[in-house]
Design a protein around this motif. Structure first.
Motif, PDB file in Angstrom:
ATOM      1  N   ASN A  79       0.820  -1.216   0.000  1.00  0.00           N
ATOM      2  CA  ASN A  79       0.000   0.000   0.000  1.00  0.00           C
ATOM      3  C   ASN A  79       0.856   1.268   0.000  1.00  0.00           C
ATOM      4  OD1 ASN A  79       0.970  -0.440   2.564  1.00  0.00           O
ATOM      5  ND2 ASN A  79      -0.958   0.012   3.620  1.00  0.00           N
ATOM      6  N   HIS A  80       2.055   1.144  -0.538  1.00  0.00           N
ATOM      7  CA  HIS A  80       2.960   2.288  -0.678  1.00  0.00           C
ATOM      8  C   HIS A  80       2.388   3.255  -1.722  1.00  0.00           C
ATOM      9  CE1 HIS A  80       6.651   4.507  -1.779  1.00  0.00           C
ATOM     10  NE2 HIS A  80       7.146   4.104  -0.610  1.00  0.00           N
ATOM     11  N   PRO A  81       2.657   4.565  -1.586  1.00  0.00           N
ATOM     12  CA  PRO A  81       2.160   5.530  -2.584  1.00  0.00           C
ATOM     13  C   PRO A  81       2.568   5.212  -4.021  1.00  0.00           C
ATOM     14  CG  PRO A  81       2.956   6.689  -0.645  1.00  0.00           C
ATOM     15  CD  PRO A  81       3.294   5.248  -0.440  1.00  0.00           C
ATOM     16  N   LEU A  82       3.691   4.515  -4.226  1.00  0.00           N
ATOM     17  CA  LEU A  82       4.143   4.188  -5.573  1.00  0.00           C
ATOM     18  C   LEU A  82       3.659   2.818  -6.058  1.00  0.00           C
ATOM     19  CD1 LEU A  82       7.886   5.350  -5.417  1.00  0.00           C
ATOM     20  CD2 LEU A  82       5.923   6.618  -6.343  1.00  0.00           C
ATOM     21  N   ALA A  83       3.036   2.052  -5.179  1.00  0.00           N
ATOM     22  CA  ALA A  83       2.727   0.660  -5.507  1.00  0.00           C
ATOM     23  C   ALA A  83       1.747   0.517  -6.665  1.00  0.00           C
ATOM     24  CB  ALA A  83       2.185  -0.059  -4.268  1.00  0.00           C
ATOM     25  N   ALA A  84       0.855   1.468  -6.824  1.00  0.00           N
ATOM     26  CA  ALA A  84      -0.167   1.352  -7.870  1.00  0.00           C
ATOM     27  C   ALA A  84       0.313   1.850  -9.229  1.00  0.00           C
ATOM     28  CB  ALA A  84      -1.416   2.130  -7.461  1.00  0.00           C
ATOM     29  N   GLU A  85       1.503   2.440  -9.287  1.00  0.00           N
ATOM     30  CA  GLU A  85       2.010   2.976 -10.544  1.00  0.00           C
ATOM     31  C   GLU A  85       2.503   1.843 -11.445  1.00  0.00           C
ATOM     32  OE1 GLU A  85       1.866   6.127 -11.353  1.00  0.00           O
ATOM     33  OE2 GLU A  85       1.108   6.777  -9.388  1.00  0.00           O
ATOM     34  N   LYS A  86       2.197   1.938 -12.746  1.00  0.00           N
ATOM     35  CA  LYS A  86       2.686   0.940 -13.689  1.00  0.00           C
ATOM     36  C   LYS A  86       4.198   1.022 -13.842  1.00  0.00           C
ATOM     37  CE  LYS A  86      -1.547   0.499 -16.406  1.00  0.00           C
ATOM     38  NZ  LYS A  86      -2.155   0.622 -17.771  1.00  0.00           N
ATOM     39  N   ALA A  87       4.712   2.252 -13.784  1.00  0.00           N
ATOM     40  CA  ALA A  87       6.156   2.474 -13.854  1.00  0.00           C
ATOM     41  C   ALA A  87       6.462   3.791 -13.162  1.00  0.00           C
ATOM     42  CB  ALA A  87       6.652   2.488 -15.295  1.00  0.00           C
ATOM     43  N   VAL A  88       7.654   3.899 -12.620  1.00  0.00           N
ATOM     44  CA  VAL A  88       8.037   5.105 -11.885  1.00  0.00           C
ATOM     45  C   VAL A  88       9.351   5.636 -12.427  1.00  0.00           C
ATOM     46  CG1 VAL A  88       6.851   4.336  -9.791  1.00  0.00           C
ATOM     47  CG2 VAL A  88       9.275   3.787 -10.110  1.00  0.00           C
ATOM     48  N   LEU A  89       9.629   6.895 -12.114  1.00  0.00           N
ATOM     49  CA  LEU A  89      10.901   7.517 -12.464  1.00  0.00           C
ATOM     50  C   LEU A  89      11.873   7.402 -11.297  1.00  0.00           C
ATOM     51  CD1 LEU A  89       9.481  10.802 -14.053  1.00  0.00           C
ATOM     52  CD2 LEU A  89      10.433   8.841 -15.302  1.00  0.00           C
ATOM     53  N   MET A  90      13.152   7.511 -11.570  1.00  0.00           N
ATOM     54  CA  MET A  90      14.139   7.504 -10.496  1.00  0.00           C
ATOM     55  C   MET A  90      13.895   8.669  -9.542  1.00  0.00           C
ATOM     56  SD  MET A  90      16.049   4.883 -10.635  1.00  0.00           S
ATOM     57  CE  MET A  90      17.230   5.412  -9.417  1.00  0.00           C
ATOM     58  N   ASP A 115      11.052   9.777  -8.679  1.00  0.00           N
ATOM     59  CA  ASP A 115       9.975   9.360  -7.765  1.00  0.00           C
ATOM     60  C   ASP A 115      10.545   8.581  -6.585  1.00  0.00           C
ATOM     61  OD1 ASP A 115       7.976  10.447  -9.432  1.00  0.00           O
ATOM     62  OD2 ASP A 115       7.903   8.609 -10.626  1.00  0.00           O
ATOM     63  N   LEU A 116      11.499   7.714  -6.857  1.00  0.00           N
ATOM     64  CA  LEU A 116      12.098   6.914  -5.796  1.00  0.00           C
ATOM     65  C   LEU A 116      12.861   7.773  -4.796  1.00  0.00           C
ATOM     66  CD1 LEU A 116      13.542   3.944  -7.918  1.00  0.00           C
ATOM     67  CD2 LEU A 116      11.355   4.040  -6.700  1.00  0.00           C
ATOM     68  N   GLU A 117      13.460   8.847  -5.285  1.00  0.00           N
ATOM     69  CA  GLU A 117      14.302   9.681  -4.437  1.00  0.00           C
ATOM     70  C   GLU A 117      13.513  10.464  -3.403  1.00  0.00           C
ATOM     71  OE1 GLU A 117      16.365  11.958  -7.316  1.00  0.00           O
ATOM     72  OE2 GLU A 117      17.736  10.322  -7.878  1.00  0.00           O
ATOM     73  N   ARG A 118      12.177  10.463  -3.513  1.00  0.00           N
ATOM     74  CA  ARG A 118      11.349  11.167  -2.529  1.00  0.00           C
ATOM     75  C   ARG A 118      11.166  10.350  -1.254  1.00  0.00           C
ATOM     76  NH1 ARG A 118       6.824  11.053  -6.215  1.00  0.00           N
ATOM     77  NH2 ARG A 118       5.573  10.905  -4.301  1.00  0.00           N
ATOM     78  N   PHE A 119      11.575   9.082  -1.281  1.00  0.00           N
ATOM     79  CA  PHE A 119      11.313   8.197  -0.148  1.00  0.00           C
ATOM     80  C   PHE A 119      12.629   7.681   0.444  1.00  0.00           C
ATOM     81  CE2 PHE A 119       7.695   8.010  -2.996  1.00  0.00           C
ATOM     82  CZ  PHE A 119       6.633   8.239  -2.131  1.00  0.00           C
ATOM     83  N   GLY A 124      23.971  13.488  -2.808  1.00  0.00           N
ATOM     84  CA  GLY A 124      22.954  12.978  -3.720  1.00  0.00           C
ATOM     85  C   GLY A 124      21.566  13.420  -3.309  1.00  0.00           C
ATOM     86  N   ALA A 125      20.644  13.313  -4.263  1.00  0.00           N
ATOM     87  CA  ALA A 125      19.281  13.786  -4.034  1.00  0.00           C
ATOM     88  C   ALA A 125      18.573  12.967  -2.967  1.00  0.00           C
ATOM     89  CB  ALA A 125      18.495  13.739  -5.353  1.00  0.00           C
ATOM     90  N   ARG A 126      18.939  11.700  -2.814  1.00  0.00           N
ATOM     91  CA  ARG A 126      18.219  10.830  -1.889  1.00  0.00           C
ATOM     92  C   ARG A 126      18.528  11.147  -0.429  1.00  0.00           C
ATOM     93  NH1 ARG A 126      15.582   6.289  -2.417  1.00  0.00           N
ATOM     94  NH2 ARG A 126      16.201   5.965  -4.575  1.00  0.00           N
TER      95      ARG A 126
END
Length: 293
Positions: free
Chosen positions: A174-185, A187-191, A203-205
């Motif tokens: 139930n992660h905010p990104l779980a329902a996405e068909k594909a994500v950008l890098m 997007d990952l760096e926000r978590f 780095g951004a992360r």
């Protein structure tokens, strides 16, 4: 120390008689007496008091008998071990593993070794593989099992490839990104990132935070309870993926990523039966996983 003389000493103590001990040992009584006397003369001790009531160990004799029994028992164990296994039954094995290897294979390896050699002592060290090299070179472990590390240049070592395993980005179901068909890098760096190794500074992360732990089971529980993004193996999380508790993310522009699994050993050293069995079990698992994939 002459093991035959130690056996004679123990036999006299057990039988409380030189004649019965000689009969048990299959030698004459004078020969047995000479054997005991030679030990006493060499070490300047008296092992037995002899009287009408029989033969009884002196204080130093009791000490010698006790230690002799221990030595003879150890020799007997070694002889039995060599008979049970043509290459020598492994009494112990020490293995170093990277965090992913420990999470994925350690229970499987432990069960296999303990079942194959009752009484074996298995010792493990779980650390990033590059931190285990000193342990290997100092003979504190027999081998390292890890993924994607460049250790072929370490003098005196040999890297044996066992196979490869898929690596992917994982989040809770139930992660905010779980329902996405594909994500950008981006997007990952926000978590926050969950990882077995310390991420490089900068780095951004970095602003999103991180959780570092070399225990993959703890990392799994943390990912299930947080918004962390985790680079892990679908093979390790197979049940969670099937149940939807964890979701494997697809990243735009990235295909499947694989990590080489290898074993590093000291070059020119004989390998114990236990280490061979452990390596073959991992290799077989990786081959089955590759076919299933």
């Amino acid at each position: 120390m002459d093991l035959t003389r130690l056996r004679h000493i123990v036999a006299v103590a057990r039988n409380q008689s030189f004649s019965r001990a000689a009969e048990e040992e299959g030698i004459t009584q004078p020969a047995l007496s000479r054997s005991i006397a030679a030990f006493e003369k060499r070490h300047g001790v008296t092992l037995f008091d002899r009287g009408r009531g029989g033969v009884h160990p002196t204080a130093v004799g009791r000490h010698v008998v006790e230690r002799a029994r221990q030595l003879l028992d150890a020799v007997g164990d070694l002889e039995s071990s060599l008979k049970r296994h043509p290459q020598g039954e492994p009494g112990q094995v020490a293995i170093g593993l990277g965090p992913l290897m420990a999470g994925l294979f350690l229970p499987r390896i432990a069960s296999l070794l303990l079942g194959s050699w009752p009484g074996i002592r298995v010792r493990t060290l779980v650390r990033p593989p590059d931190q285990l090299v000193a342990e290997l070179l100092n003979d504190r472990i027999e081998m390292i099992l890890g993924n994607n590390w460049n250790l072929g240049r370490v003098p005196g070592t040999e890297v044996i490839r066992l196979g490869r395993i898929e690596i992917a980005y994982m989040v809770r179901g139930n992660h905010p990104l779980a329902a996405e068909k594909a994500v950008l890098m981006t997007d990952l760096e926000r978590f926050p990132m969950a990882s077995a190794i310390q991420p490089p500074p900068g780095g951004a992360r970095e602003s999103a935070g991180s959780f570092v732990c070399d225990n993959f089971h703890v990392l799994r529980e943390t990912v299930l309870a947080s918004d962390c993004v985790w680079v892990s193996s679908p093979a390790f999380l197979a049940e969670d993926l099937r149940a939807g508790r964890i979701v494997q993310l697809t990243v735009y522009g990235q295909g499947a990523t694989y990590s080489d699994i290898a074993m590093i050993v000291r070059r020119g050293r004989s390998r114990s039966s236990a280490s061979v069995v452990a390596a073959e079990e991992i290799k077989s698992f990786l081959e089955r996983s590759s076919k299933d994939g």
